[in-house]
Each structure stands twice: as C-alpha cells, then as structure tokens.
Design an enzyme around this catalytic site. Structure first.
Site, PDB file in Angstrom:
ATOM      1  N   CYS A  83     -19.344  -6.904   3.490  1.00 16.69           N
ATOM      2  CA  CYS A  83     -18.677  -5.670   3.904  1.00 16.69           C
ATOM      3  C   CYS A  83     -17.367  -5.590   3.128  1.00 16.69           C
ATOM      4  O   CYS A  83     -16.770  -6.622   2.818  1.00 16.69           O
ATOM      5  CB  CYS A  83     -18.403  -5.704   5.402  1.00 16.69           C
ATOM      6  SG  CYS A  83     -17.524  -4.236   6.004  1.00 16.69           S
ATOM      7  N   CYS A 142       0.188   0.257  10.337  1.00 12.09           N
ATOM      8  CA  CYS A 142      -0.228  -0.781   9.389  1.00 12.09           C
ATOM      9  C   CYS A 142       0.905  -1.605   8.806  1.00 12.09           C
ATOM     10  O   CYS A 142       1.836  -1.070   8.193  1.00 12.09           O
ATOM     11  CB  CYS A 142      -1.037  -0.150   8.257  1.00 12.09           C
ATOM     12  SG  CYS A 142      -1.698  -1.403   7.137  1.00 12.09           S
ATOM     13  N   CYS A 177       0.146   4.822   6.979  1.00 14.39           N
ATOM     14  CA  CYS A 177      -0.523   4.696   8.270  1.00 14.39           C
ATOM     15  C   CYS A 177       0.433   4.003   9.256  1.00 14.39           C
ATOM     16  O   CYS A 177       0.845   2.853   9.012  1.00 14.39           O
ATOM     17  CB  CYS A 177      -1.804   3.887   8.122  1.00 14.39           C
ATOM     18  SG  CYS A 177      -2.808   4.439   6.727  1.00 14.39           S
ATOM     19  N   CYS A 199     -19.606   1.293   8.425  1.00  7.82           N
ATOM     20  CA  CYS A 199     -18.839   0.639   9.485  1.00  7.82           C
ATOM     21  C   CYS A 199     -17.625   1.518   9.716  1.00  7.82           C
ATOM     22  O   CYS A 199     -16.772   1.641   8.833  1.00  7.82           O
ATOM     23  CB  CYS A 199     -18.419  -0.767   9.031  1.00  7.82           C
ATOM     24  SG  CYS A 199     -17.266  -1.579  10.179  1.00  7.82           S
ATOM     25  N   CYS A 221     -16.193  -9.723   5.570  1.00  6.37           N
ATOM     26  CA  CYS A 221     -15.600  -8.431   5.221  1.00  6.37           C
ATOM     27  C   CYS A 221     -14.324  -8.616   4.414  1.00  6.37           C
ATOM     28  O   CYS A 221     -13.399  -9.302   4.847  1.00  6.37           O
ATOM     29  CB  CYS A 221     -15.304  -7.639   6.489  1.00  6.37           C
ATOM     30  SG  CYS A 221     -14.535  -6.043   6.135  1.00  6.37           S
ATOM     31  N   ARG A 231     -18.025  -3.455  17.742  1.00  6.98           N
ATOM     32  CA  ARG A 231     -17.219  -4.664  17.530  1.00  6.98           C
ATOM     33  C   ARG A 231     -15.908  -4.605  18.306  1.00  6.98           C
ATOM     34  O   ARG A 231     -15.126  -3.664  18.152  1.00  6.98           O
ATOM     35  CB  ARG A 231     -16.939  -4.859  16.029  1.00  6.98           C
ATOM     36  CG  ARG A 231     -16.169  -6.152  15.727  1.00  6.98           C
ATOM     37  CD  ARG A 231     -16.111  -6.468  14.236  1.00  6.98           C
ATOM     38  NE  ARG A 231     -17.448  -6.421  13.650  1.00  6.98           N
ATOM     39  CZ  ARG A 231     -17.835  -5.521  12.756  1.00  6.98           C
ATOM     40  NH1 ARG A 231     -16.983  -4.628  12.322  1.00  6.98           N
ATOM     41  NH2 ARG A 231     -19.066  -5.521  12.308  1.00  6.98           N
ATOM     42  N   CYS A 233       0.830  -1.215   0.000  1.00  2.68           N
ATOM     43  CA  CYS A 233       0.000   0.000   0.000  1.00  2.68           C
ATOM     44  C   CYS A 233       0.861   1.261   0.000  1.00  2.68           C
ATOM     45  O   CYS A 233       1.831   1.357   0.743  1.00  2.68           O
ATOM     46  CB  CYS A 233      -0.929  -0.011   1.215  1.00  2.68           C
ATOM     47  SG  CYS A 233      -2.084   1.374   1.203  1.00  2.68           S
TER      48      CYS A 233
END
Ligand code: SAM
Ligand code: DTB
Ligand code: SF4
Length: 355
Positions: free
Chosen positions: A156, A88, A85, A216, A125, A288, A81
């Site tokens: 999702c 991550c 972040c 979400c 998801c 969650r 990616c």
C-alpha cells in the site's frame, strides 16, 4: 486475488445464530446504499447497544469472526510537505519539530518490511509527505513497491495526489492498495485544509480506481467537527462506486504546533459509533481502527472490534507519531481471543493449508 477483496463467507458459529437468520430472511432496506446523510445520522444516534449489535451482526455475515488484519506503516519520505492540512505534523508550515528527510533507500525499506512481516504483518504501507509526487518520485517508489511485494507482503502507498499515468505506473510496479483519505465531510473540509479542494481528492481516487488499484480511503474524527460532519464523511465513503476496499478511521492525534492541536477530544463512545456505522454501510470493507489507539485504552479498542473494526496499524510508530508496542498489541489480541497472526492469509495460502 487477496482475501480482502473476496472475504470467505462467515462460517464461524456465532454465540447466537438467531439474529443472523432474522437479518437474512428480511434484509432491511436500511442496509443498502446510496446512503443519505440523514440515514447515517440516524444510525449514529441509535442507542449504543443496538448499534453495536447491528454492526456485529453485519460483520459476522461478511467476515470470519476474530480475524484482524495487521498493517504496518513506514514513512518513506518524512516532513517538509507544502500542504497545510490542519491535523498534520508533517506540514512544513507548522512548527512541530518534524524535520524534512529525503526518500528512503530500497535496502532500508526492505529491512523494515521484512521486520514487519516477521512480526506478523500482512500489509505494508509506505507514506510520503508529498502534495503530489513527480514522475521521478513514482519511479523510485515503484522500486520500493517491487521490493516489498517480493517479500510476499500486500503493498500500500500514500503519496498525495496522483495523475492517471502515475497510478498506472504504480499498478504495474505491483501496488495492491493506494491510501488517499477524504478526511472529513465536504462542508468541513475547508476548515481543515485550504491548499487543495475536496474534488482533488475525489479525482485522485478515481485515477486509482481506473488503474485497477484497490482503494484505501477513510478519514479523521476528533477535529472539532459536528456530528453531522461525521455522518457526511461516512456518506461520502459509502456512496463511492464501489465503496473502498479499506476504510481507515483515525482519531486525531493532537500534535503540538498543528492548528488542530487544541481540538476537544472526541468522546470514545462517539468514536466507536463511527466505526460501527462504517461497518454497517460498507460491509465488505476492511475497517481499520487507525491512528489514536495509543491514546485510547484497551476497553475502547475492544468496543471498536465489537463494532466491526477488523484491521489495525501494527508497529511502534504510525508515520511520525507513536502507536502501541507490538508486544502490547499481541497481548491485547490474545486477551480478546482475536487472531492477529496469519489469519489474513491469501486464499491461495488458505487452500494450501487445507489441502
Ligand atoms: N501526503 C499524503 C496525503 O496527505 O494524502 C499521504 C500521507 S498523509 C500523512 C495520510 C493521512 O494520515 C492523512 O490523510 C490523514 O488522514 C492521516 N493523518 C495525518 N495526520 C494525522 C493525525 N495527526 N491524526 C490522525 N490522522 C492523521
Ligand atoms: C491513515 O488513514 N492513517 C495513517 C495512514 N493512513 C497513512 C496515518 C496516520 C498518521 C498519524 C499521525 C502521524 O504519525 O503522522
Ligand atoms: Fe502533506 Fe499529507 Fe500531511 Fe497534508 S496530510 S500536510 S498532504 S503529508
């Protein structure tokens, strides 16, 4: 419509109905939005037992007791990616040992989704390590969504930033939920990621909402944030109009090679407090208990359920890091008298069973 959007009224007999009645007779203005950061901070600072009691009371007014949604994650496009972040493991820039892979094929995803359904999951998801999908990616993911939906699972996806026409295409493909987290308070966001702005996240959430997809949206704690940033995150979520249908609260999984790998872990009781305040401020949301369960221990998880968490990620893996084994989760839910399996039926199924 799914049970998530219109939860049945809480009809279970609570151990003591008195607190519920008291609450109903005199609804406290403190349980209405909009929420100031100060009001949320005051909730976070309450004596833990008072906070748990309040959260559980709110929970039982809006949800059947003991009902835990099981949502299974699959990383359909892993690693590489371009974003940075700080938490991550999938950012290309960090040396975490995660290799970049191509988008998975439909049959492979269907096999994973069927296995998740067989194990008792009701929501599936699909995550992709993209900054933002291209229109060609949206076409391919639409095929995945259609196939998973065809198995009778709620769908999702979490694919990064979306434009409105892309959100609309995903809706048309049968997407029920889009996950896009605000992650932390606006004031702390720039310490965590610099390749995009908080407003970009808010814009995507608006595009998702406008397309008629359920939202979400949650965040991560344990990233070295101050307590006021936790309050700031909850304020942002609770003040969204409307607040998200699902709110994942993640405890940072500290992955070697990421900038946040050496963050001080959050005190487990402070984590429980964040769950409780999410429940109080967003009473009808699926809250969650998300990443970090493997590092948490059963007793802390039990406190999170007490605090109003009513969903977990279910399956041996999150996206690239570990999650408790299915067997361990089945046992934990049984020990606590919680119903993980087949209790998050849709209303249609519910009616059928009671016909
Ligand atoms: N690339 C998309 C995005 O960022 O929106 C989707 C995938 S991304 C991995 C989904 C979410 O996972 C992030 O927003 C973050 O909240 C959560 N996450 C990522 N790494 C994490 C970690 N190490 N610990 C806890 N949560 C994490
Ligand atoms: C969310 O809030 N947590 C999930 C899901 N949404 C996509 C992701 C957790 C990721 C944990 C670290 C990893 O395995 O990459
Ligand atoms: Fe990319 Fe999402 Fe990871 Fe950020 S959280 S680096 S956007 S995969």
């Amino acid at each position: 419509m799914s049970a998530t959007l219109a939860p049945p009224p809480a009809v279970q007999s609570a151990p003591s109905v008195q607190p519920v009645q008291l609450h109903r007779r005199a609804p406290s203005p403190a349980t209405q939005g909009p929420w100031s950061v100060e009001a949320i901070q005051a909730l976070l600072d309450k004596p833990l037992m008072d906070l748990l009691f309040e959260a559980q009371t709110v929970h039982r007014q809006h949800w059947p007791a003991g009902d835990i949604e099981l949502a299974t994650l699959l990383s359909v496009k892993t690693g590489g990616c371009p974003e940075n972040c700080g938490y991550c493991p999938q950012a290309a820039e960090f040396d975490t040992g995660v290799k970049a892979e191509k988008l998975m094929e439909v049959d492979e995803v269907v096999r994973a989704a069927q296995a998740a359904k067989d194990a008792g999951a009701t929501r599936f998801c699909m995550g992709a390590a993209w900054r933002a999908p291209k229109d060609r990616d949206i076409e391919k993911v639409s095929a995945l969504i259609g196939a998973v939906k065809g198995l009778g699972l709620q769908t999702c996806a979490t694919l990064g930033m979306l434009e409105s026409h892309q959100a609309q295409a995903l809706k048309d493909a049968g997407l029920d939920y889009y996950n896009h987290n605000l992650d932390t308070a606006p004031e702390y966001y720039t310490d965590v990621v610099s390749t995009r702005a908080y407003q970009d996240r808010l814009d995507t959430l608006q595009n998702v909402r406008s397309a008629g997809i359920s939202v979400c949206c949650g965040g991560i704690v344990g990233m070295g944030e101050a307590p006021v940033h936790r309050a700031g995150l909850i304020a942002q979520l609770a003040n969204l109009q409307p607040y998200p249908e699902s709110v994942p609260i993640n405890s940072l999984v500290r992955v070697p090679g990421t900038p946040l790998a050496d963050s001080d872990p959050i005190d487990p009781f402070d984590f429980v407090r964040v769950i409780a305040v999410a429940r109080i401020t967003m009473p009808k949301a699926r809250v969650r208990l998300s990443a970090g369960r493997q590092q948490m221990g059963e007793a802390v998880q039990a406190l999170c359920f007490m605090a109003g968490a009513n969903s977990i990620f279910y399956g041996d893996k999150l996206l690239v890091t570990g999650n408790p084994d299915v067997d361990a989760d089945v046992q934990l839910l049984a020990k606590l008298g919680l119903n993980g399996h087949r209790t998050t039926t849709t209303e249609a199924e519910h009616a059928h069973h009671h016909a």
